[in-house]
Scaffold this motif. Structure first.
Motif, PDB file in Angstrom:
ATOM      1  N   SER A  70      91.046  37.610 104.010  1.00 23.34           N
ATOM      2  CA  SER A  70      90.304  36.621 103.223  1.00 23.34           C
ATOM      3  C   SER A  70      89.330  37.291 102.260  1.00 23.34           C
ATOM      4  CB  SER A  70      89.563  35.659 104.147  1.00 23.34           C
ATOM      5  OG  SER A  70      88.594  36.359 104.919  1.00 23.34           O
ATOM      6  N   GLN A  71      88.798  38.427 102.642  1.00 24.81           N
ATOM      7  CA  GLN A  71      87.866  39.139 101.771  1.00 24.81           C
ATOM      8  C   GLN A  71      88.526  40.291 101.029  1.00 24.81           C
ATOM      9  OE1 GLN A  71      84.259  40.228 103.839  1.00 24.81           O
ATOM     10  NE2 GLN A  71      83.916  38.164 104.625  1.00 24.81           N
ATOM     11  N   THR A  72      89.815  40.447 101.208  1.00 22.79           N
ATOM     12  CA  THR A  72      90.595  41.551 100.604  1.00 22.79           C
ATOM     13  C   THR A  72      89.854  42.872 100.766  1.00 22.79           C
ATOM     14  OG1 THR A  72      89.769  41.164  98.352  1.00 22.79           O
ATOM     15  CG2 THR A  72      91.787  40.027  98.992  1.00 22.79           C
ATOM     16  N   SER A  73      89.472  43.164 101.996  1.00 19.61           N
ATOM     17  CA  SER A  73      88.718  44.388 102.252  1.00 19.61           C
ATOM     18  C   SER A  73      89.357  45.198 103.368  1.00 19.61           C
ATOM     19  CB  SER A  73      87.268  44.068 102.606  1.00 19.61           C
ATOM     20  OG  SER A  73      87.186  43.424 103.864  1.00 19.61           O
ATOM     21  N   PHE A  74      89.042  46.477 103.398  1.00 20.11           N
ATOM     22  CA  PHE A  74      89.531  47.389 104.438  1.00 20.11           C
ATOM     23  C   PHE A  74      88.447  48.459 104.601  1.00 20.11           C
ATOM     24  CE2 PHE A  74      92.522  48.860 107.335  1.00 20.11           C
ATOM     25  CZ  PHE A  74      92.954  50.158 107.096  1.00 20.11           C
ATOM     26  N   HIS A  75      87.286  48.027 105.092  1.00 19.02           N
ATOM     27  CA  HIS A  75      86.140  48.925 105.202  1.00 19.02           C
ATOM     28  C   HIS A  75      86.297  49.893 106.369  1.00 19.02           C
ATOM     29  CE1 HIS A  75      84.583  46.432 102.178  1.00 19.02           C
ATOM     30  NE2 HIS A  75      83.899  45.568 102.909  1.00 19.02           N
ATOM     31  N   LEU A  76      85.806  51.090 106.173  1.00 16.16           N
ATOM     32  CA  LEU A  76      85.888  52.158 107.181  1.00 16.16           C
ATOM     33  C   LEU A  76      84.517  52.304 107.845  1.00 16.16           C
ATOM     34  CD1 LEU A  76      87.721  54.528 108.293  1.00 16.16           C
ATOM     35  CD2 LEU A  76      86.603  55.955 106.558  1.00 16.16           C
ATOM     36  N   ARG A  77      84.509  52.406 109.172  1.00 15.36           N
ATOM     37  CA  ARG A  77      83.242  52.476 109.901  1.00 15.36           C
ATOM     38  C   ARG A  77      83.302  53.566 110.965  1.00 15.36           C
ATOM     39  NH1 ARG A  77      84.502  46.823 110.187  1.00 15.36           N
ATOM     40  NH2 ARG A  77      83.317  45.647 108.647  1.00 15.36           N
ATOM     41  N   LYS A  78      82.115  54.082 111.275  1.00 12.01           N
ATOM     42  CA  LYS A  78      81.989  54.976 112.418  1.00 12.01           C
ATOM     43  C   LYS A  78      80.613  54.727 113.012  1.00 12.01           C
ATOM     44  CE  LYS A  78      82.772  59.650 114.111  1.00 12.01           C
ATOM     45  NZ  LYS A  78      83.144  61.058 113.803  1.00 12.01           N
ATOM     46  N   PRO A  79      80.511  54.529 114.328  1.00 14.65           N
ATOM     47  CA  PRO A  79      79.231  54.165 114.937  1.00 14.65           C
ATOM     48  C   PRO A  79      78.206  55.297 114.955  1.00 14.65           C
ATOM     49  CG  PRO A  79      80.937  54.344 116.617  1.00 14.65           C
ATOM     50  CD  PRO A  79      81.623  54.482 115.304  1.00 14.65           C
ATOM     51  N   SER A  80      78.674  56.558 114.926  1.00 12.51           N
ATOM     52  CA  SER A  80      77.752  57.691 114.984  1.00 12.51           C
ATOM     53  C   SER A  80      78.413  58.885 114.293  1.00 12.51           C
ATOM     54  CB  SER A  80      77.425  58.030 116.445  1.00 12.51           C
ATOM     55  OG  SER A  80      76.612  59.181 116.522  1.00 12.51           O
ATOM     56  N   VAL A  81      77.857  59.287 113.158  1.00  9.85           N
ATOM     57  CA  VAL A  81      78.510  60.352 112.387  1.00  9.85           C
ATOM     58  C   VAL A  81      77.994  61.721 112.816  1.00  9.85           C
ATOM     59  CG1 VAL A  81      78.976  58.889 110.408  1.00  9.85           C
ATOM     60  CG2 VAL A  81      76.835  60.199 110.495  1.00  9.85           C
ATOM     61  N   HIS A  82      78.840  62.707 112.583  1.00  5.92           N
ATOM     62  CA  HIS A  82      78.533  64.101 112.890  1.00  5.92           C
ATOM     63  C   HIS A  82      78.610  64.898 111.606  1.00  5.92           C
ATOM     64  CE1 HIS A  82      79.252  68.156 114.621  1.00  5.92           C
ATOM     65  NE2 HIS A  82      78.465  67.703 115.570  1.00  5.92           N
ATOM     66  N   ILE A  83      77.946  66.032 111.598  1.00  2.36           N
ATOM     67  CA  ILE A  83      77.947  66.892 110.416  1.00  2.36           C
ATOM     68  C   ILE A  83      79.370  67.240 109.993  1.00  2.36           C
ATOM     69  CG2 ILE A  83      77.740  69.077 111.672  1.00  2.36           C
ATOM     70  CD1 ILE A  83      75.826  68.171 108.474  1.00  2.36           C
ATOM     71  N   SER A  84      80.285  67.313 110.940  1.00  5.04           N
ATOM     72  CA  SER A  84      81.669  67.659 110.623  1.00  5.04           C
ATOM     73  C   SER A  84      82.411  66.539 109.891  1.00  5.04           C
ATOM     74  CB  SER A  84      82.435  68.008 111.901  1.00  5.04           C
ATOM     75  OG  SER A  84      82.440  66.900 112.779  1.00  5.04           O
ATOM     76  N   ASP A  85      81.808  65.360 109.783  1.00  2.88           N
ATOM     77  CA  ASP A  85      82.410  64.250 109.031  1.00  2.88           C
ATOM     78  C   ASP A  85      82.137  64.351 107.540  1.00  2.88           C
ATOM     79  OD1 ASP A  85      81.502  62.063 111.740  1.00  2.88           O
ATOM     80  OD2 ASP A  85      83.467  62.961 111.329  1.00  2.88           O
ATOM     81  N   THR A  86      81.371  65.333 107.133  1.00  2.00           N
ATOM     82  CA  THR A  86      81.114  65.564 105.711  1.00  2.00           C
ATOM     83  C   THR A  86      82.435  65.768 104.991  1.00  2.00           C
ATOM     84  OG1 THR A  86      78.973  66.579 106.141  1.00  2.00           O
ATOM     85  CG2 THR A  86      80.032  67.088 104.028  1.00  2.00           C
TER      86      THR A  86
END
Lengths: 111, 113
Positions: A70-86
């Motif tokens: 309905s919102q034509t969205s596909f958002h990406l989430r992560k509850p707790s990021v780490h430096i390696s996610d850079t």
């Protein structure tokens, strides 16, 4: 024609904080959606994809994305990021054996 | 990791010279793609191939040509390099079965002086 919009070119976030990277696509009858990640000086790797079924898809390293028709969205989430996610994260939609790409979002992790 | 290699990995050349980049795969995938990546533009498709000797243009094909004489090799040629073609070039492959995942090579950094 399909199009993909990533609303933020950069997202700074503190380590261990949650993050959401936004992706919107132009509507279509059938939509297949992808998130790719590009670590510094590397090629792109598939992070996760939505083809059908459950609207919530997960990756092996703690990311998840929710397909919202309905919102034509596909958002990406992560509850707790780490430096390696850079990295830089790209959203894409499949169209006739091609992928239509967003411009990318750089995730910047602050210590 | 999918077996995709690109050569050369880095190249510096001068304006007006021809340049050929090679993509080689060991996956026997039907589809192969050439992209360029520039800051603020994400990935833009140059050309793609859907089989041996079967190719088609992408959104930024001007100044580029491709050839695919074998399943495993996809060549990208800049016929007369210009400074605007300075970029990072990525090759990708997919099996072509439905809404398929694309697998990427490590990239070639090209600088045209």
């Amino acid at each position: 024609a399909q199009s993909v919009t990533q609303l933020d070119s950069q997202v700074p976030v503190f380590e261990e904080a949650p993050v959401e990277l936004r992706c919107n696509y132009s509507s279509s009858v059938s939509v297949y959606l992808f998130w790719y990640v590009q670590y510094p000086n590397q090629g792109l790797q598939l992070l996760l994809k939505y083809l059908s079924g459950s609207t919530l898809v997960e990756s092996i390293n703690g990311f998840e994305a929710e397909f919202n028709k309905s919102q034509t969205s596909f958002h990406l989430r992560k509850p707790s990021v780490h430096i390696s996610d850079t990295a830089e994260y790209f959203c894409a939609v499949s169209s006739n054996y091609q992928l239509i790409w967003g411009a990318g979002t750089k995730l910047i992790i602050k210590p | 990791d999918a077996g995709i290699t690109q050569s050369p990995r880095h190249k510096v050349t001068e304006t007006g010279t021809p340049v050929t980049l090679r993509c080689h795969q060991t996956e026997n995938h039907r589809y192969m793609y050439w992209y360029r990546q520039d800051p603020g533009h994400g990935l833009r498709l140059i050309h793609y191939s859907y089989g041996v000797k079967d190719t088609d243009k992408g959104e930024v094909s001007d100044g580029y040509s491709v050839s695919r004489s074998k399943t495993e090799d996809f060549l990208l040629t800049l016929e007369s390099a210009t400074s605007s073609q300075t970029s990072v070039y990525f090759c990708a492959i997919s099996s072509g079965q439905g809404p398929d995942t694309q697998y990427f090579g490590p990239g070639t950094r090209l600088t045209v002086l």
